[in-house]
Design a protein around this motif. Sequence first.
Motif, PDB file in Angstrom:
ATOM      1  N   VAL A 143       0.848  -1.189   0.000  1.00 48.79           N
ATOM      2  CA  VAL A 143       0.000   0.000   0.000  1.00 48.79           C
ATOM      3  C   VAL A 143       0.883   1.239   0.000  1.00 48.79           C
ATOM      4  N   MET A 144       1.941   1.201   0.821  1.00 49.28           N
ATOM      5  CA  MET A 144       2.865   2.327   0.882  1.00 49.28           C
ATOM      6  C   MET A 144       4.153   1.925   1.590  1.00 49.28           C
ATOM      7  N   GLY A 145       5.172   2.704   1.293  1.00 51.94           N
ATOM      8  CA  GLY A 145       6.442   2.595   1.998  1.00 51.94           C
ATOM      9  C   GLY A 145       6.723   3.919   2.671  1.00 51.94           C
ATOM     10  N   ILE A 146       7.196   3.861   3.897  1.00 55.91           N
ATOM     11  CA  ILE A 146       7.443   5.069   4.677  1.00 55.91           C
ATOM     12  C   ILE A 146       8.911   5.095   5.092  1.00 55.91           C
ATOM     13  N   ASN A 147       9.570   6.232   4.852  1.00 52.23           N
ATOM     14  CA  ASN A 147      10.925   6.415   5.337  1.00 52.23           C
ATOM     15  C   ASN A 147      10.868   6.379   6.855  1.00 52.23           C
ATOM     16  N   TYR A 148      11.541   5.414   7.463  1.00 58.88           N
ATOM     17  CA  TYR A 148      11.462   5.206   8.913  1.00 58.88           C
ATOM     18  C   TYR A 148      12.694   5.746   9.628  1.00 58.88           C
ATOM     19  N   GLY A 149      13.723   6.122   8.853  1.00 54.88           N
ATOM     20  CA  GLY A 149      14.902   6.717   9.466  1.00 54.88           C
ATOM     21  C   GLY A 149      16.186   6.034   9.059  1.00 54.88           C
ATOM     22  N   LEU A 150      17.203   6.321   9.822  1.00 57.52           N
ATOM     23  CA  LEU A 150      18.545   5.812   9.555  1.00 57.52           C
ATOM     24  C   LEU A 150      19.184   5.378  10.862  1.00 57.52           C
ATOM     25  N   ASN A 151      19.913   4.275  10.819  1.00 61.98           N
ATOM     26  CA  ASN A 151      20.682   3.868  11.989  1.00 61.98           C
ATOM     27  C   ASN A 151      22.071   4.488  11.965  1.00 61.98           C
ATOM     28  N   LYS A 152      22.657   4.561  10.797  1.00 62.68           N
ATOM     29  CA  LYS A 152      24.019   5.076  10.651  1.00 62.68           C
ATOM     30  C   LYS A 152      24.133   5.811   9.326  1.00 62.68           C
ATOM     31  N   VAL A 153      24.949   6.871   9.326  1.00 62.23           N
ATOM     32  CA  VAL A 153      25.282   7.566   8.082  1.00 62.23           C
ATOM     33  C   VAL A 153      26.711   8.082   8.217  1.00 62.23           C
ATOM     34  N   ARG A 154      27.495   7.892   7.165  1.00 63.06           N
ATOM     35  CA  ARG A 154      28.826   8.481   7.106  1.00 63.06           C
ATOM     36  C   ARG A 154      29.024   9.066   5.714  1.00 63.06           C
ATOM     37  N   PHE A 155      29.451  10.330   5.666  1.00 63.13           N
ATOM     38  CA  PHE A 155      29.776  10.988   4.409  1.00 63.13           C
ATOM     39  C   PHE A 155      31.269  10.807   4.179  1.00 63.13           C
ATOM     40  N   LEU A 156      31.634  10.037   3.159  1.00 65.42           N
ATOM     41  CA  LEU A 156      33.023   9.637   2.961  1.00 65.42           C
ATOM     42  C   LEU A 156      33.763  10.433   1.899  1.00 65.42           C
ATOM     43  N   HIS A 157      33.036  10.927   0.894  1.00 64.58           N
ATOM     44  CA  HIS A 157      33.702  11.646  -0.197  1.00 64.58           C
ATOM     45  C   HIS A 157      32.726  12.657  -0.786  1.00 64.58           C
ATOM     46  N   PRO A 158      33.175  13.893  -1.028  1.00 64.44           N
ATOM     47  CA  PRO A 158      32.269  14.887  -1.613  1.00 64.44           C
ATOM     48  C   PRO A 158      31.899  14.530  -3.052  1.00 64.44           C
ATOM     49  N   ALA A 172      25.212   4.211   4.488  1.00 63.08           N
ATOM     50  CA  ALA A 172      24.126   4.416   5.448  1.00 63.08           C
ATOM     51  C   ALA A 172      23.410   3.097   5.701  1.00 63.08           C
ATOM     52  N   GLU A 173      22.751   3.050   6.829  1.00 69.48           N
ATOM     53  CA  GLU A 173      21.842   1.956   7.131  1.00 69.48           C
ATOM     54  C   GLU A 173      20.454   2.578   7.177  1.00 69.48           C
ATOM     55  N   SER A 174      19.642   2.250   6.196  1.00 70.88           N
ATOM     56  CA  SER A 174      18.359   2.912   5.974  1.00 70.88           C
ATOM     57  C   SER A 174      17.207   1.998   6.399  1.00 70.88           C
ATOM     58  N   LEU A 175      16.192   2.618   6.982  1.00 76.51           N
ATOM     59  CA  LEU A 175      15.012   1.883   7.467  1.00 76.51           C
ATOM     60  C   LEU A 175      13.778   2.305   6.677  1.00 76.51           C
ATOM     61  N   ALA A 176      12.981   1.332   6.279  1.00 83.75           N
ATOM     62  CA  ALA A 176      11.720   1.608   5.579  1.00 83.75           C
ATOM     63  C   ALA A 176      10.621   0.748   6.184  1.00 83.75           C
ATOM     64  N   LEU A 187      12.025  -2.866   7.088  1.00 87.08           N
ATOM     65  CA  LEU A 187      13.153  -3.345   6.290  1.00 87.08           C
ATOM     66  C   LEU A 187      14.376  -2.483   6.576  1.00 87.08           C
ATOM     67  N   THR A 188      15.487  -3.129   6.859  1.00 83.34           N
ATOM     68  CA  THR A 188      16.754  -2.433   7.080  1.00 83.34           C
ATOM     69  C   THR A 188      17.669  -2.775   5.916  1.00 83.34           C
ATOM     70  N   SER A 189      18.219  -1.735   5.299  1.00 82.43           N
ATOM     71  CA  SER A 189      19.110  -1.922   4.155  1.00 82.43           C
ATOM     72  C   SER A 189      20.430  -1.214   4.391  1.00 82.43           C
ATOM     73  N   SER A 190      21.493  -1.864   3.961  1.00 79.15           N
ATOM     74  CA  SER A 190      22.805  -1.236   3.917  1.00 79.15           C
ATOM     75  C   SER A 190      22.925  -0.588   2.548  1.00 79.15           C
ATOM     76  N   VAL A 191      23.243   0.712   2.539  1.00 82.58           N
ATOM     77  CA  VAL A 191      23.285   1.467   1.286  1.00 82.58           C
ATOM     78  C   VAL A 191      24.656   2.104   1.120  1.00 82.58           C
ATOM     79  N   THR A 192      25.220   1.943  -0.059  1.00 87.53           N
ATOM     80  CA  THR A 192      26.458   2.613  -0.437  1.00 87.53           C
ATOM     81  C   THR A 192      26.163   3.453  -1.671  1.00 87.53           C
ATOM     82  N   VAL A 193      26.458   4.756  -1.598  1.00 87.51           N
ATOM     83  CA  VAL A 193      26.248   5.629  -2.746  1.00 87.51           C
ATOM     84  C   VAL A 193      27.585   5.823  -3.443  1.00 87.51           C
TER      85      VAL A 193
END
Length: 153
Positions: free
Chosen positions: A85-100, A144-148, A126-132
């Motif tokens: 029905v929907m997905g909701i951004n639930y937050g983040l457990n961890k975030v690190r900015f490594l390179h501009p 980041a570790e993202s929660l939905a 759902l918890t996902s490990s994300v690398t940009v």
Amino acid sequence: MGVKVVPKEQLADQVGTKSSSDWVTMDQDRINTFADCTEDHQFIHIDEERAAQTPFGGTIAHGFLSLSMLPKLSEGTGVVPENVVMGINYGLNKVRFLHPVRAGKRIRAHNELINVEQKDDNRFLLTSSVTVEIEDVETPALVAESLAMIVCG
């Protein structure tokens, strides 16, 4: 890859599933618009001439702009249960900015589903490990570790 749709009873079995997004360009217009929205007009983001004199060699995207791109970078990828029905951004457990991220560079996200927690019959956290990734740059822009929260019908 596209979105993989599974019966909700099989969602937890999908832990470990990996996906990647399409590339998105972080152009100067996007950076300027974000600066206006957040009122963060630090010169390293918007003053191309002055930013060229810094170690960055030009303007860079705000870290929070790169982070705010996660929903866009995640659309059309990953695993979801049937009848969402929907997905909701639930937050983040961890975030690190490594390179501009330099203006004009392209980024994409690599996601790995690392946990599924069933909250009730129709809600899944759902918890996902994300690398940009930044195109042609070895160090990622961020991790980041993202929660939905996924709600099913």
